[in-house]
Design a protein around this motif. Structure first.
Motif, PDB file in Angstrom:
ATOM      1  N   UNK A 118       0.833  -1.208   0.000  1.00  0.00           N
ATOM      2  CA  UNK A 118       0.000   0.000   0.000  1.00  0.00           C
ATOM      3  C   UNK A 118       0.871   1.263   0.000  1.00  0.00           C
ATOM      4  N   UNK A 119       1.922   1.266   0.822  1.00  0.00           N
ATOM      5  CA  UNK A 119       2.806   2.437   0.892  1.00  0.00           C
ATOM      6  C   UNK A 119       3.537   2.639  -0.435  1.00  0.00           C
ATOM      7  N   UNK A 120       3.950   1.544  -1.066  1.00  0.00           N
ATOM      8  CA  UNK A 120       4.645   1.646  -2.355  1.00  0.00           C
ATOM      9  C   UNK A 120       3.691   2.197  -3.415  1.00  0.00           C
ATOM     10  N   UNK A 121       2.432   1.726  -3.414  1.00  0.00           N
ATOM     11  CA  UNK A 121       1.463   2.243  -4.396  1.00  0.00           C
ATOM     12  C   UNK A 121       1.200   3.730  -4.162  1.00  0.00           C
ATOM     13  N   UNK A 122       1.109   4.132  -2.908  1.00  0.00           N
ATOM     14  CA  UNK A 122       0.916   5.557  -2.598  1.00  0.00           C
ATOM     15  C   UNK A 122       2.101   6.375  -3.109  1.00  0.00           C
ATOM     16  N   UNK A 123       3.307   5.884  -2.877  1.00  0.00           N
ATOM     17  CA  UNK A 123       4.511   6.596  -3.334  1.00  0.00           C
ATOM     18  C   UNK A 123       4.548   6.699  -4.855  1.00  0.00           C
ATOM     19  N   UNK A 124       4.207   5.622  -5.551  1.00  0.00           N
ATOM     20  CA  UNK A 124       4.207   5.658  -7.017  1.00  0.00           C
ATOM     21  C   UNK A 124       3.193   6.673  -7.534  1.00  0.00           C
ATOM     22  N   UNK A 125       1.985   6.706  -6.912  1.00  0.00           N
ATOM     23  CA  UNK A 125       0.982   7.707  -7.315  1.00  0.00           C
ATOM     24  C   UNK A 125       1.494   9.119  -7.047  1.00  0.00           C
ATOM     25  N   UNK A 126       2.085   9.331  -5.875  1.00  0.00           N
ATOM     26  CA  UNK A 126       2.576  10.665  -5.485  1.00  0.00           C
ATOM     27  C   UNK A 126       3.673  11.151  -6.423  1.00  0.00           C
ATOM     28  N   UNK A 127       4.483  10.245  -6.909  1.00  0.00           N
ATOM     29  CA  UNK A 127       5.594  10.616  -7.793  1.00  0.00           C
ATOM     30  C   UNK A 127       5.190  10.644  -9.265  1.00  0.00           C
ATOM     31  N   UNK A 131       2.276   4.521 -14.272  1.00  0.00           N
ATOM     32  CA  UNK A 131       2.480   3.489 -15.290  1.00  0.00           C
ATOM     33  C   UNK A 131       2.959   2.175 -14.666  1.00  0.00           C
ATOM     34  N   UNK A 132       3.404   2.251 -13.409  1.00  0.00           N
ATOM     35  CA  UNK A 132       3.836   1.046 -12.707  1.00  0.00           C
ATOM     36  C   UNK A 132       2.718   0.439 -11.850  1.00  0.00           C
ATOM     37  N   UNK A 133       1.502   0.996 -11.989  1.00  0.00           N
ATOM     38  CA  UNK A 133       0.343   0.462 -11.285  1.00  0.00           C
ATOM     39  C   UNK A 133      -0.579  -0.208 -12.297  1.00  0.00           C
ATOM     40  N   UNK A 134      -1.220  -1.282 -11.901  1.00  0.00           N
ATOM     41  CA  UNK A 134      -2.107  -2.041 -12.778  1.00  0.00           C
ATOM     42  C   UNK A 134      -3.530  -1.918 -12.254  1.00  0.00           C
ATOM     43  N   UNK A 135      -4.467  -1.653 -13.169  1.00  0.00           N
ATOM     44  CA  UNK A 135      -5.877  -1.627 -12.814  1.00  0.00           C
ATOM     45  C   UNK A 135      -6.495  -2.886 -13.388  1.00  0.00           C
ATOM     46  N   UNK A 136      -7.116  -3.659 -12.530  1.00  0.00           N
ATOM     47  CA  UNK A 136      -7.686  -4.935 -12.952  1.00  0.00           C
ATOM     48  C   UNK A 136      -9.186  -4.769 -13.143  1.00  0.00           C
ATOM     49  N   UNK A 137      -9.671  -5.070 -14.352  1.00  0.00           N
ATOM     50  CA  UNK A 137     -11.093  -5.008 -14.637  1.00  0.00           C
ATOM     51  C   UNK A 137     -11.631  -6.426 -14.617  1.00  0.00           C
TER      52      UNK A 137
END
Length: 176
Positions: A118-127, A131-137
């Motif tokens: 969760x912290x890594x995903x927050x950091x990636x969004x903040x920065x 593109x390093x996050x995946x959205x699963x449909x």
């Protein structure tokens, strides 16, 4: 001389089923189911205890052999690392064959390890590195169950419901 062919006839029979004729007979069968179920559980416990003893015996016998193999591997690796240039022809090959076997140096493919997702995903969004996050449909099955009329007629969607018949014998646990 003619050759006759014989066909084997397979006969299938249905297993005999005890169908009770009265309410008391049903109660007796339920009691038997409970008794037989407890007997099966007892056998499973006995089997698992025996398997645990056997496994423990073999584990104890295998441990000194495992330790010997690990010690030998460390010794082979230490000698091969000290002589790596000679064994790999100056780094041109990654395998060397001995008369009794071979050694290899293999580089594993890179892997990514994440701690605190969760912290890594927050950091990636903040920065701005989304593109390093995946959205699963995916299909929301719970929503379909809540509104089945809305999806009636949609090809590929079928809502089914199965009725199970369950027999639960009464059981009382011992208390000490």
């Amino acid at each position: 001389m003619s050759t006759a062919t014989y066909r084997k006839t397979r006969l299938k029979t249905v297993a005999a089923v005890t169908v009770p004729q009265t309410r008391d007979q049903v109660a007796d069968l339920i009691a038997r189911i409970g008794s037989d179920s407890r007997a099966l559980t007892s056998l499973e416990v006995e089997m698992n205890e025996a398997l645990a003893r056997i496994k423990e015996d073999f584990e104890q016998r295998a441990e000194p052999i495992r330790l010997s193999v690990a010690d030998s591997q460390r010794g082979v690796q230490a000698w091969c690392e000290a002589n790596r240039i000679e064994l790999t022809a100056g780094g041109k090959v990654k395998t060397h064959a001995f008369t009794t076997g071979e050694v290899q140096w293999r580089t594993r493919p890179p892997s990514v390890r994440i701690t605190g997702e969760e912290a890594v995903m927050f950091s990636l969004r903040s920065l701005g590195l989304t593109r390093f996050l995946r959205t699963k449909e995916e299909i929301n099955r719970e929503a379909i169950l809540n509104e089945p009329k809305e999806v009636a007629g949609v090809p590929g969607i079928r809502i089914s419901q199965i009725e199970d018949f369950v027999v639960t014998p009464f059981e009382v646990e011992l208390t000490t």
